[in-house]
Design a protein around this motif. Sequence first.
Motif, mmCIF file in Angstrom:
data_model
loop_
_atom_site.group_PDB
_atom_site.id
_atom_site.type_symbol
_atom_site.label_atom_id
_atom_site.label_comp_id
_atom_site.label_asym_id
_atom_site.label_seq_id
_atom_site.Cartn_x
_atom_site.Cartn_y
_atom_site.Cartn_z
ATOM 1 N N THR A 26 0.308 6.975 3.147
ATOM 2 C CA THR A 26 0.632 8.039 4.104
ATOM 3 C C THR A 26 -0.473 8.225 5.137
ATOM 4 O O THR A 26 -0.240 8.816 6.181
ATOM 5 N N ARG A 27 -1.678 7.696 4.844
ATOM 6 C CA ARG A 27 -2.826 7.915 5.721
ATOM 7 C C ARG A 27 -3.301 6.667 6.465
ATOM 8 O O ARG A 27 -3.922 6.783 7.515
ATOM 9 N N LEU A 28 -3.047 5.493 5.878
ATOM 10 C CA LEU A 28 -3.584 4.253 6.419
ATOM 11 C C LEU A 28 -2.484 3.233 6.679
ATOM 12 O O LEU A 28 -1.361 3.380 6.201
ATOM 13 N N ASP A 29 -2.861 2.192 7.401
ATOM 14 C CA ASP A 29 -1.997 1.039 7.579
ATOM 15 C C ASP A 29 -1.731 0.418 6.207
ATOM 16 O O ASP A 29 -2.575 0.505 5.309
ATOM 17 N N VAL A 30 -0.607 -0.216 6.039
ATOM 18 C CA VAL A 30 -0.212 -0.791 4.749
ATOM 19 C C VAL A 30 -1.283 -1.744 4.210
ATOM 20 O O VAL A 30 -1.641 -1.682 3.038
ATOM 21 N N VAL A 31 -1.798 -2.623 5.066
ATOM 22 C CA VAL A 31 -2.791 -3.610 4.619
ATOM 23 C C VAL A 31 -4.040 -2.922 4.088
ATOM 24 O O VAL A 31 -4.545 -3.256 3.008
ATOM 25 N N TRP A 32 -4.558 -1.948 4.832
ATOM 26 C CA TRP A 32 -5.772 -1.249 4.393
ATOM 27 C C TRP A 32 -5.529 -0.428 3.134
ATOM 28 O O TRP A 32 -6.392 -0.332 2.262
ATOM 29 N N ALA A 33 -4.365 0.171 3.028
ATOM 30 C CA ALA A 33 -4.032 0.950 1.827
ATOM 31 C C ALA A 33 -4.010 0.045 0.602
ATOM 32 O O ALA A 33 -4.560 0.396 -0.451
ATOM 33 N N ILE A 34 -3.408 -1.129 0.738
ATOM 34 C CA ILE A 34 -3.349 -2.071 -0.386
ATOM 35 C C ILE A 34 -4.739 -2.567 -0.753
ATOM 36 O O ILE A 34 -5.105 -2.602 -1.929
ATOM 37 N N VAL A 35 -5.537 -2.935 0.242
ATOM 38 C CA VAL A 35 -6.891 -3.447 -0.031
ATOM 39 C C VAL A 35 -7.744 -2.370 -0.687
ATOM 40 O O VAL A 35 -8.425 -2.628 -1.693
ATOM 41 N N LEU A 36 -7.736 -1.169 -0.156
ATOM 42 C CA LEU A 36 -8.566 -0.096 -0.703
ATOM 43 C C LEU A 36 -8.137 0.284 -2.126
ATOM 44 O O LEU A 36 -8.977 0.426 -3.018
ATOM 45 N N SER A 37 -6.851 0.411 -2.366
ATOM 46 C CA SER A 37 -6.402 0.741 -3.724
ATOM 47 C C SER A 37 -6.708 -0.402 -4.690
ATOM 48 O O SER A 37 -7.021 -0.160 -5.855
ATOM 49 N N SER A 38 -6.655 -1.629 -4.220
ATOM 50 C CA SER A 38 -6.982 -2.787 -5.052
ATOM 51 C C SER A 38 -8.452 -2.806 -5.431
ATOM 52 O O SER A 38 -8.813 -3.163 -6.553
ATOM 53 N N VAL A 39 -9.315 -2.420 -4.501
ATOM 54 C CA VAL A 39 -10.749 -2.340 -4.802
ATOM 55 C C VAL A 39 -10.998 -1.274 -5.859
ATOM 56 O O VAL A 39 -11.723 -1.504 -6.836
ATOM 57 N N VAL A 40 -10.393 -0.105 -5.687
ATOM 58 C CA VAL A 40 -10.567 0.981 -6.661
ATOM 59 C C VAL A 40 -10.096 0.527 -8.043
ATOM 60 O O VAL A 40 -10.802 0.702 -9.041
ATOM 61 N N PHE A 41 -8.932 -0.083 -8.120
ATOM 62 C CA PHE A 41 -8.386 -0.577 -9.378
ATOM 63 C C PHE A 41 -9.331 -1.596 -10.013
ATOM 64 O O PHE A 41 -9.626 -1.548 -11.205
ATOM 65 N N SER A 42 -9.822 -2.524 -9.229
ATOM 66 C CA SER A 42 -10.651 -3.628 -9.728
ATOM 67 C C SER A 42 -12.015 -3.175 -10.223
ATOM 68 O O SER A 42 -12.618 -3.834 -11.072
ATOM 69 N N LEU A 43 -12.512 -2.079 -9.707
ATOM 70 C CA LEU A 43 -13.813 -1.567 -10.146
ATOM 71 C C LEU A 43 -13.802 -1.155 -11.621
ATOM 72 O O LEU A 43 -14.848 -1.100 -12.253
ATOM 73 N N PHE A 44 -12.634 -0.902 -12.163
ATOM 74 C CA PHE A 44 -12.508 -0.505 -13.565
ATOM 75 C C PHE A 44 -12.287 -1.691 -14.501
ATOM 76 O O PHE A 44 -12.024 -1.506 -15.680
ATOM 77 N N HIS A 45 -12.391 -2.902 -13.972
ATOM 78 C CA HIS A 45 -12.169 -4.110 -14.763
ATOM 79 C C HIS A 45 -13.422 -4.968 -14.802
ATOM 80 O O HIS A 45 -14.174 -5.019 -13.826
ATOM 81 N N ILE A 46 -13.619 -5.656 -15.897
ATOM 82 C CA ILE A 46 -14.782 -6.524 -16.056
ATOM 83 C C ILE A 46 -14.725 -7.680 -15.074
ATOM 84 O O ILE A 46 -15.703 -7.998 -14.423
ATOM 85 N N ALA A 47 -13.584 -8.302 -14.970
ATOM 86 C CA ALA A 47 -13.395 -9.426 -14.057
ATOM 87 C C ALA A 47 -12.842 -8.881 -12.737
ATOM 88 O O ALA A 47 -11.621 -8.762 -12.555
#
Length: 98
Positions: A26-47
Motif C-alpha cells: 500500500t506504500r511502495l512500488d510492488v518490486v520494492w515491497a517484495i524486496v524489502l519484505s524478503s529481506v525482513v523475512f530472510s534476516l530470521f533465517h540462518i541461510a
Amino acid sequence: MTLTIAILPVIEELICRGVILRSLLTRLDVVWAIVLSSVVFSLFHIAFWPAFIGEIFISLIYVIRRKSLAVSILYHVAGNTLVWFPRLFVVAHWRHFV
C-alpha cells in the motif's frame, strides 16, 4: 520436523505476507515491497540468500495470485519439505551410508 515443515510456514506467511508485504504494497512500488519484505523475512533465517530467493519467488506468486495466503502457504510448505525431507532421510539412514 512437523513444526519446521508445516507449522512455522503458516506463521511466517501470516506475518511476512499477510501483514508486512500487504502493508508495504500500500506504500511502495510492488518490486520494492517484495524486496524489502524478503529481506525482513530472510534476516530470521540462518541461510539468508536461499531464504531471500525463496521469499522473492513466493512473494511474486502471492502478488500474481491476487494475495492468496493459502497458495503462499502451500508453496512455503512444499519448499520446506523439499529442503528438510532429504536431510531427514539421510539422518535416519546415516549408518547405512558410513
